[in-house]
Enzyme design. Structure first.
Site, mmCIF file in Angstrom:
data_model
loop_
_atom_site.group_PDB
_atom_site.id
_atom_site.type_symbol
_atom_site.label_atom_id
_atom_site.label_comp_id
_atom_site.label_asym_id
_atom_site.label_seq_id
_atom_site.Cartn_x
_atom_site.Cartn_y
_atom_site.Cartn_z
ATOM 1 N N CYS A 64 0.894 -1.248 -0.099
ATOM 2 C CA CYS A 64 -0.055 0.058 -0.144
ATOM 3 C C CYS A 64 0.696 1.314 0.154
ATOM 4 O O CYS A 64 0.361 2.336 -0.689
ATOM 5 C CB CYS A 64 -1.004 0.097 1.101
ATOM 6 S SG CYS A 64 -0.298 -0.568 2.804
ATOM 7 N N HIS A 76 -3.474 6.168 4.554
ATOM 8 C CA HIS A 76 -1.990 6.636 4.674
ATOM 9 C C HIS A 76 -1.680 8.073 4.268
ATOM 10 O O HIS A 76 -2.350 8.543 3.262
ATOM 11 C CB HIS A 76 -1.230 5.560 3.954
ATOM 12 C CG HIS A 76 -1.059 4.340 4.323
ATOM 13 N ND1 HIS A 76 -1.814 3.749 5.549
ATOM 14 C CD2 HIS A 76 -0.447 3.096 4.052
ATOM 15 C CE1 HIS A 76 -1.469 2.516 6.032
ATOM 16 N NE2 HIS A 76 -0.743 1.926 4.836
#
Lengths: 383, 383
Positions: B178, B291
């Site tokens: 990710c 994130h």
């Protein structure tokens, strides 16, 4: 205080140290168990003190640190805005009445600790100096003034060696920005060995840097979000709970915000090195009172990580928490209410050939070493 | 979906998109209003699908994204561990019974989307390939295998151009980590223009990367801390609420953790450039599902910030949020449940001479573009 004697990691210790004494409504703000014990620091031959902004987060921490370190004083003036004037405050078993800050506040004051914002410092700092007080100023008002020393006692004590207490002459000494203090506590010992050429810093900054009200807002917002309510956004323009955002300081024409440029410029002044290259990205994270910083360093001389770790283990005011096997490294919570800056994740930078780069992760209590403790260490050097 | 059409910033939108369908006990996990609408994507001439790990955070997001994008399918097998087998699940108005994953699961499956951890992928991925399925694997099991393409569709679609659906031949395609996806979505368009020589990344990673249980633990801990209780630490070894810590991935002998080395190695593979220098520090922050990354770039060719901003504005899957005057930049909350990676704080690096450096701040939904969406975009390229 050693970090080996930290409270258990799961214990909740991130509240303001003593703020609850005058703001009992915050549940997250626990009094520091060691604060406000009776000390033998009140004595006639000691300097007279003033605390400007005594009701703020840093002002309260000034008192906590003065007490913890048995800082000697003959008297102490508790100064704040009109709004707080007249309120009572207990410090070391003695009751004080908070006085309104005015031009007359500094008569007979030897050392004045300021933490009431830049505009108050700009207005009343010179007045205090004219009254013969030595001002230790926590704001950014005078930091970059050429004739004002910008001091981290462990890093550049020599910058204030010409300032003496008791000669009747006032002076200004500036306390650096919290992010700068925490960063340079960890990087200076390495810089002294191998000379830092360039530093890339990304910060993870706590609510406390924006004051006690910001800490309360983070707590309130978190409760609201957990209850499915709209979070109250007064201090910050956006949701802080379970979120993070670019530091709220104004953004300058070069695209950096003021917080970032403080790191750039203050590092140069404190290291007395106009050539050191610094870039920083400053981010607020939903943490109460301790900052973290990811720091990438490039050196002129080679420096391997084992040597760096040894240097940091011996550095004053620094503890190394660097346990790779158990994945135990510095955290904001572990350094909350602690004096030391914690350093870990010390490793050779894989993106640079040879031993010319290191990566570090640094945590420090923003209110304590990032503000109040550093200022009082400066004051201690005057004794 | 455009980021200009984002939900109001104060709205609480960081829950799992659809996780509450099978885990209704989490209050923070709101269903995505657009998910599970009836679509015309169930049709006989379309590929047959399997979702491995359908009860997990990413597994649920696979379904949400398939539906959002009207991904055509003739059938879909919902596969999970024995523990979940037999449970019912509604998808696009049709009820499915979750089946236990076994060696017999892949007969007749054209595309298998895996997100059940590395060991499941290692065991069942090759079995699926032998059955003629094209596996899009979200784990790290095969990412660095030389003959497995590691693909971000906007970045290196050519890496999988030899893999064809409907020829009866199975294949593996790996979905990058990710953090890598989010970083390279923003940096690749700049790399293509000016060639990145070195990249220094510091991450601010959400709970979702450690799975749905970690998100629940963050929520539970936060409630406990606000109630003055000891936080429950089961997924992580330390307090996560109002705290942050070095990423929980194992630390390797070079001092980097596995998450960081994924960024280093996957970047080289995806850019097909073994010389690019990358260093990373990966930190978990108390944020739910998106994130953030602070990225410092050094280029071979000069690249000014205005050109960089223009390039990023035109980059597929990227939105620029870079409003200096109102201090509005990407946040994890604003990109939660969004497809696009948001980039802001675009500025010339003051620590490098000339126009050879840029600083960026990047945010992306970890479950969506960081995992499920990217995998389904890979699957779309097979159609």
């Amino acid at each position: 205080m050693k970090v080996t004697a930290l409270a258990p990691q799961h214990q909740f210790v991130h509240g303001l140290a003593s703020f609850s004494k005058i703001h009992p409504r915050s549940n997250l703000c626990r009094p520091n168990a060691t604060a406000f014990h009776v000390r033998m620091s009140l004595r006639e031959d000691a300097p007279s003190l003033a605390v400007v902004g005594v009701t703020g987060a840093v002002g309260q921490e000034f008192l906590s640190v003065l007490s913890d370190r048995s800082f000697p004083y003959s008297s102490i003036k508790m100064l704040a805005s009109k709004r707080s004037a007249g309120k009572r405050l207990t410090f070391e078993d003695k009751e004080y009445i908070i006085e309104e800050l005015s031009a007359d506040s500094f008569s007979g004051v030897d050392i004045a600790l300021f933490s009431a914002g830049g505009s108050i410092s700009k207005k009343f700092g010179p007045i205090a100096v004219n009254c013969g007080s030595i001002v230790v100023d926590n704001s950014s008002a005078f930091r970059m003034d050429e004739d004002v020393p910008l001091v981290i006692p462990e890093v550049n004590p020599e910058a204030m060696s010409h300032i003496k207490l008791g000669c009747g002459k006032g002076a200004l000494i500036a306390n650096p920005n919290c992010s700068t203090i925490i960063c340079l506590m960890a990087t200076t010992p390495l810089h002294q060995r191998a000379k830092v050429l360039r530093m890339v810093v990304s910060t993870y900054q706590a609510a406390s840097g924006a004051g006690a009200a910001a800490m309360e807002e983070l707590e309130q917002q978190t409760r609201e979000v957990l209850e499915g309510k709209q979070p109250t956004c007064e201090i910050f323009k956006q949701q802080y709970a379970f979120n993070l955002f670019s530091h709220n300081a104004p953004v300058l024409s070069n695209g950096y915000n003021e917080e970032e440029m403080k790191l750039v410029k203050e590092t140069r002044k404190i290291w007395n090195n106009m050539n050191v290259k610094v870039t920083a990205t400053c981010i607020r994270v939903p943490v109460m009172r301790a900052h973290a910083e990811s720091v990438n360093l490039q050196f002129e001389e080679p420096l391997d990580e084992d040597t760096a770790r040894k240097i940091l283990k011996n550095a004053p005011g620094v503890v190394v928490i660097d346990d790779r096997a158990s994945n135990r490294f510095p955290t904001p919570l572990a350094v909350s209410n602690k004096d030391e800056v914690a350093v870990g994740r010390i490793r050779q930078d894989v993106s640079l050939d040879g031993n010319y780069g290191l990566d570090l992760f640094v945590c420090g209590d923003q209110i304590r070493k990032g503000a109040a403790l550093n200022a009082i260490q400066i004051a201690e050097m005057l004794l």
